[in-house]
Write a protein that holds these residues in place. Structure first.
Motif, PDB file in Angstrom:
ATOM      1  N   GLY A  40       0.822  -1.195   0.000  1.00  0.00           N
ATOM      2  CA  GLY A  40       0.000   0.000   0.000  1.00  0.00           C
ATOM      3  C   GLY A  40       0.861   1.252   0.000  1.00  0.00           C
ATOM      4  N   ARG A  41       0.208   2.398  -0.074  1.00  0.00           N
ATOM      5  CA  ARG A  41       0.924   3.673  -0.145  1.00  0.00           C
ATOM      6  C   ARG A  41       1.800   3.902   1.080  1.00  0.00           C
ATOM      7  NH1 ARG A  41       0.035   8.890   1.595  1.00  0.00           N
ATOM      8  NH2 ARG A  41       0.945  10.519   0.279  1.00  0.00           N
ATOM      9  N   ALA A  42       1.274   3.631   2.274  1.00  0.00           N
ATOM     10  CA  ALA A  42       2.037   3.852   3.506  1.00  0.00           C
ATOM     11  C   ALA A  42       3.274   2.957   3.557  1.00  0.00           C
ATOM     12  CB  ALA A  42       1.156   3.595   4.721  1.00  0.00           C
ATOM     13  N   GLN A  43       3.121   1.702   3.115  1.00  0.00           N
ATOM     14  CA  GLN A  43       4.268   0.801   3.086  1.00  0.00           C
ATOM     15  C   GLN A  43       5.306   1.289   2.071  1.00  0.00           C
ATOM     16  OE1 GLN A  43       3.226  -3.540   3.134  1.00  0.00           O
ATOM     17  NE2 GLN A  43       1.129  -2.771   3.189  1.00  0.00           N
ATOM     18  N   GLY A  44       4.803   1.836   0.956  1.00  0.00           N
ATOM     19  CA  GLY A  44       5.706   2.386  -0.048  1.00  0.00           C
ATOM     20  C   GLY A  44       6.525   3.540   0.490  1.00  0.00           C
ATOM     21  N   ILE A  45       5.920   4.366   1.331  1.00  0.00           N
ATOM     22  CA  ILE A  45       6.638   5.498   1.932  1.00  0.00           C
ATOM     23  C   ILE A  45       7.731   4.994   2.869  1.00  0.00           C
ATOM     24  CG2 ILE A  45       6.404   7.497   3.454  1.00  0.00           C
ATOM     25  CD1 ILE A  45       3.587   7.893   2.293  1.00  0.00           C
ATOM     26  N   VAL A  46       7.440   3.937   3.607  1.00  0.00           N
ATOM     27  CA  VAL A  46       8.451   3.345   4.492  1.00  0.00           C
ATOM     28  C   VAL A  46       9.635   2.849   3.670  1.00  0.00           C
ATOM     29  CG1 VAL A  46       8.957   1.477   6.107  1.00  0.00           C
ATOM     30  CG2 VAL A  46       6.790   2.710   6.287  1.00  0.00           C
ATOM     31  N   LEU A  47       9.343   2.210   2.542  1.00  0.00           N
ATOM     32  CA  LEU A  47      10.416   1.733   1.667  1.00  0.00           C
ATOM     33  C   LEU A  47      11.264   2.891   1.164  1.00  0.00           C
ATOM     34  CD1 LEU A  47       8.565  -0.970  -0.498  1.00  0.00           C
ATOM     35  CD2 LEU A  47      10.065  -1.347   1.478  1.00  0.00           C
ATOM     36  N   LYS A  48      10.609   3.997   0.810  1.00  0.00           N
ATOM     37  CA  LYS A  48      11.341   5.160   0.309  1.00  0.00           C
ATOM     38  C   LYS A  48      12.246   5.734   1.392  1.00  0.00           C
ATOM     39  CE  LYS A  48      10.849   9.753  -1.686  1.00  0.00           C
ATOM     40  NZ  LYS A  48       9.943  10.840  -2.094  1.00  0.00           N
ATOM     41  N   GLU A  74       2.706  -2.340  12.569  1.00  0.00           N
ATOM     42  CA  GLU A  74       1.898  -3.135  11.648  1.00  0.00           C
ATOM     43  C   GLU A  74       2.457  -3.076  10.228  1.00  0.00           C
ATOM     44  OE1 GLU A  74      -2.094  -1.782  11.905  1.00  0.00           O
ATOM     45  OE2 GLU A  74      -2.315  -2.241  14.050  1.00  0.00           O
ATOM     46  N   LEU A  75       2.891  -1.868   9.802  1.00  0.00           N
ATOM     47  CA  LEU A  75       3.457  -1.704   8.461  1.00  0.00           C
ATOM     48  C   LEU A  75       4.731  -2.527   8.298  1.00  0.00           C
ATOM     49  CD1 LEU A  75       3.084   2.169   7.937  1.00  0.00           C
ATOM     50  CD2 LEU A  75       1.728   0.360   6.870  1.00  0.00           C
ATOM     51  N   VAL A  76       5.595  -2.463   9.302  1.00  0.00           N
ATOM     52  CA  VAL A  76       6.872  -3.173   9.237  1.00  0.00           C
ATOM     53  C   VAL A  76       6.654  -4.682   9.229  1.00  0.00           C
ATOM     54  CG1 VAL A  76       9.039  -3.622  10.447  1.00  0.00           C
ATOM     55  CG2 VAL A  76       8.186  -1.278  10.256  1.00  0.00           C
ATOM     56  N   VAL A  77       5.695  -5.148  10.034  1.00  0.00           N
ATOM     57  CA  VAL A  77       5.396  -6.581  10.075  1.00  0.00           C
ATOM     58  C   VAL A  77       4.946  -7.064   8.689  1.00  0.00           C
ATOM     59  CG1 VAL A  77       3.763  -8.297  10.953  1.00  0.00           C
ATOM     60  CG2 VAL A  77       4.886  -6.726  12.535  1.00  0.00           C
ATOM     61  N   LYS A  78       4.079  -6.295   8.029  1.00  0.00           N
ATOM     62  CA  LYS A  78       3.600  -6.668   6.694  1.00  0.00           C
ATOM     63  C   LYS A  78       4.751  -6.693   5.699  1.00  0.00           C
ATOM     64  CE  LYS A  78      -1.114  -4.874   7.261  1.00  0.00           C
ATOM     65  NZ  LYS A  78      -2.088  -3.835   6.833  1.00  0.00           N
ATOM     66  N   LEU A  79       5.609  -5.658   5.752  1.00  0.00           N
ATOM     67  CA  LEU A  79       6.746  -5.586   4.836  1.00  0.00           C
ATOM     68  C   LEU A  79       7.727  -6.735   5.076  1.00  0.00           C
ATOM     69  CD1 LEU A  79       7.379  -1.720   4.909  1.00  0.00           C
ATOM     70  CD2 LEU A  79       6.668  -3.068   2.921  1.00  0.00           C
ATOM     71  N   GLU A  80       7.925  -7.067   6.346  1.00  0.00           N
ATOM     72  CA  GLU A  80       8.842  -8.159   6.681  1.00  0.00           C
ATOM     73  C   GLU A  80       8.262  -9.504   6.228  1.00  0.00           C
ATOM     74  OE1 GLU A  80      11.689  -9.223  10.428  1.00  0.00           O
ATOM     75  OE2 GLU A  80       9.581  -8.819  10.873  1.00  0.00           O
ATOM     76  N   ASN A  82       6.402 -10.062   3.733  1.00  0.00           N
ATOM     77  CA  ASN A  82       6.515 -10.179   2.272  1.00  0.00           C
ATOM     78  C   ASN A  82       7.968 -10.157   1.792  1.00  0.00           C
ATOM     79  OD1 ASN A  82       3.729 -10.335   1.484  1.00  0.00           O
ATOM     80  ND2 ASN A  82       3.530  -8.184   2.016  1.00  0.00           N
ATOM     81  N   GLY A  83       8.911 -10.085   2.738  1.00  0.00           N
ATOM     82  CA  GLY A  83      10.320 -10.159   2.373  1.00  0.00           C
ATOM     83  C   GLY A  83      10.944  -8.874   1.879  1.00  0.00           C
ATOM     84  N   TYR A  84      10.306  -7.723   2.187  1.00  0.00           N
ATOM     85  CA  TYR A  84      10.825  -6.446   1.700  1.00  0.00           C
ATOM     86  C   TYR A  84      11.761  -5.757   2.699  1.00  0.00           C
ATOM     87  CZ  TYR A  84       7.128  -7.087  -1.738  1.00  0.00           C
ATOM     88  OH  TYR A  84       6.311  -7.606  -2.724  1.00  0.00           O
ATOM     89  N   VAL A  85      11.608  -6.069   3.972  1.00  0.00           N
ATOM     90  CA  VAL A  85      12.497  -5.516   5.005  1.00  0.00           C
ATOM     91  C   VAL A  85      12.856  -6.625   5.992  1.00  0.00           C
ATOM     92  CG1 VAL A  85      11.426  -3.223   4.836  1.00  0.00           C
ATOM     93  CG2 VAL A  85      10.673  -4.810   6.639  1.00  0.00           C
ATOM     94  N   GLU A  86      13.887  -6.354   6.773  1.00  0.00           N
ATOM     95  CA  GLU A  86      14.219  -7.260   7.876  1.00  0.00           C
ATOM     96  C   GLU A  86      14.589  -6.433   9.096  1.00  0.00           C
ATOM     97  OE1 GLU A  86      17.448  -9.756   6.795  1.00  0.00           O
ATOM     98  OE2 GLU A  86      18.882  -8.130   6.546  1.00  0.00           O
ATOM     99  N   ARG A  87      14.202  -6.922  10.252  1.00  0.00           N
ATOM    100  CA  ARG A  87      14.519  -6.237  11.510  1.00  0.00           C
ATOM    101  C   ARG A  87      15.709  -6.919  12.188  1.00  0.00           C
ATOM    102  NH1 ARG A  87       8.686  -6.089  14.353  1.00  0.00           N
ATOM    103  NH2 ARG A  87       8.600  -8.156  13.395  1.00  0.00           N
ATOM    104  N   ARG A  88      16.629  -6.095  12.659  1.00  0.00           N
ATOM    105  CA  ARG A  88      17.802  -6.630  13.342  1.00  0.00           C
ATOM    106  C   ARG A  88      17.997  -5.918  14.675  1.00  0.00           C
ATOM    107  NH1 ARG A  88      22.044  -5.589   8.449  1.00  0.00           N
ATOM    108  NH2 ARG A  88      20.809  -6.502   6.742  1.00  0.00           N
ATOM    109  N   ASN A  98      16.636  -2.143  14.509  1.00  0.00           N
ATOM    110  CA  ASN A  98      16.859  -1.402  13.267  1.00  0.00           C
ATOM    111  C   ASN A  98      16.165  -2.117  12.112  1.00  0.00           C
ATOM    112  OD1 ASN A  98      19.544  -1.053  15.036  1.00  0.00           O
ATOM    113  ND2 ASN A  98      19.203   0.802  13.830  1.00  0.00           N
ATOM    114  N   VAL A  99      15.677  -1.337  11.170  1.00  0.00           N
ATOM    115  CA  VAL A  99      14.949  -1.885  10.025  1.00  0.00           C
ATOM    116  C   VAL A  99      15.780  -1.668   8.757  1.00  0.00           C
ATOM    117  CG1 VAL A  99      12.778  -1.898   8.725  1.00  0.00           C
ATOM    118  CG2 VAL A  99      12.781  -1.287  11.165  1.00  0.00           C
ATOM    119  N   PHE A 100      15.988  -2.745   8.001  1.00  0.00           N
ATOM    120  CA  PHE A 100      16.804  -2.689   6.788  1.00  0.00           C
ATOM    121  C   PHE A 100      16.006  -3.177   5.582  1.00  0.00           C
ATOM    122  CE2 PHE A 100      19.765  -2.978  10.270  1.00  0.00           C
ATOM    123  CZ  PHE A 100      20.835  -2.168   9.894  1.00  0.00           C
TER     124      PHE A 100
END
Length: 198
Positions: A40-48, A74-80, A82-88, A98-100
């Motif tokens: 979604g748009r909000a997840q896209g902003i996080v990626l940016k 919630e956004l980070v959990v969804k992104l993680e 789907n394999g778009y981010v990882e938390r360390r 930290n979110v990568f």
């Protein structure tokens, strides 16, 4: 350069500008459609945000977005998921996460957020690097020339309203025709010309 060739050049530039806007809209829409199936748009902003500075903490991302920590979670959990981010876990402070971006997330960010550069490369595929350099130099000269004319015109209209078509009087005349990108004459009566640029 004679007057007819100058007029042809002007119409080619107008056609090119119109096509650029249409291509940007169509390609962005097509690529974003695919991306929005999972992001979604909000997840896209996080990626940016992460593409600009990877490895931010969730607190830092929350401050940039000005949203509640639970909403970001919630956004980070969804992104993680789907394999778009990882938390360390932060090496210096185990309480901090930290979110990568993953490689998959970085590729999606390019498609979802910033499609123009990739699109521009495909549109200019028919031009060599030398062609692009030469075209850029010529366009810079044209821009300076047009800015100079505009500056002079605006001096005379600074205190008055500029009438429609003042800059291009011939564009309101009956039987006006213009050239497409191949230099072919197109157009017709005034109404037909206007319809072509809507």
């Amino acid at each position: 350069m004679n007057d007819n060739l100058s007029d042809t050049l002007l119409q080619q530039i107008r056609s090119c500008t119109n096509l650029v806007h249409r291509l940007i809209h169509s390609e962005h829409h097509m690529k974003a459609q695919d991306a929005r199936h999972t992001v979604g748009r909000a997840q896209g902003i996080v990626l940016k945000i992460l593409a600009e500075k990877d490895g931010l903490t969730q607190t830092e991302i929350t401050e940039k977005l000005d949203i509640r920590p639970s909403s970001l979670g919630e956004l980070v959990v969804k992104l993680e998921k789907n394999g778009y981010v990882e938390r360390r876990q932060n090496e210096n402070d185990k309480r901090v996460i930290n979110v990568f971006l993953t490689e998959k997330g970085r590729e999606l960010e390019k498609e979802f957020i910033n499609p123009r550069q990739k699109a521009a490369e495909s549109w200019c595929a028919g031009l060599s690097e030398e062609d692009k350099t030469q075209l850029s130099e010529l366009l810079n000269k044209l821009i300076l020339s047009m800015e100079d004319v505009l500056s002079k015109n605006e001096e005379g209209f600074s205190e008055r309203e500029m009438p429609f078509g003042a800059g291009f009087p011939d564009m309101d005349s009956e039987g006006f025709s213009h050239h497409d990108l191949m230099g072919r004459r197109r157009g017709g009566p005034r109404g037909e010309w206007r319809n072509g640029f809507r």
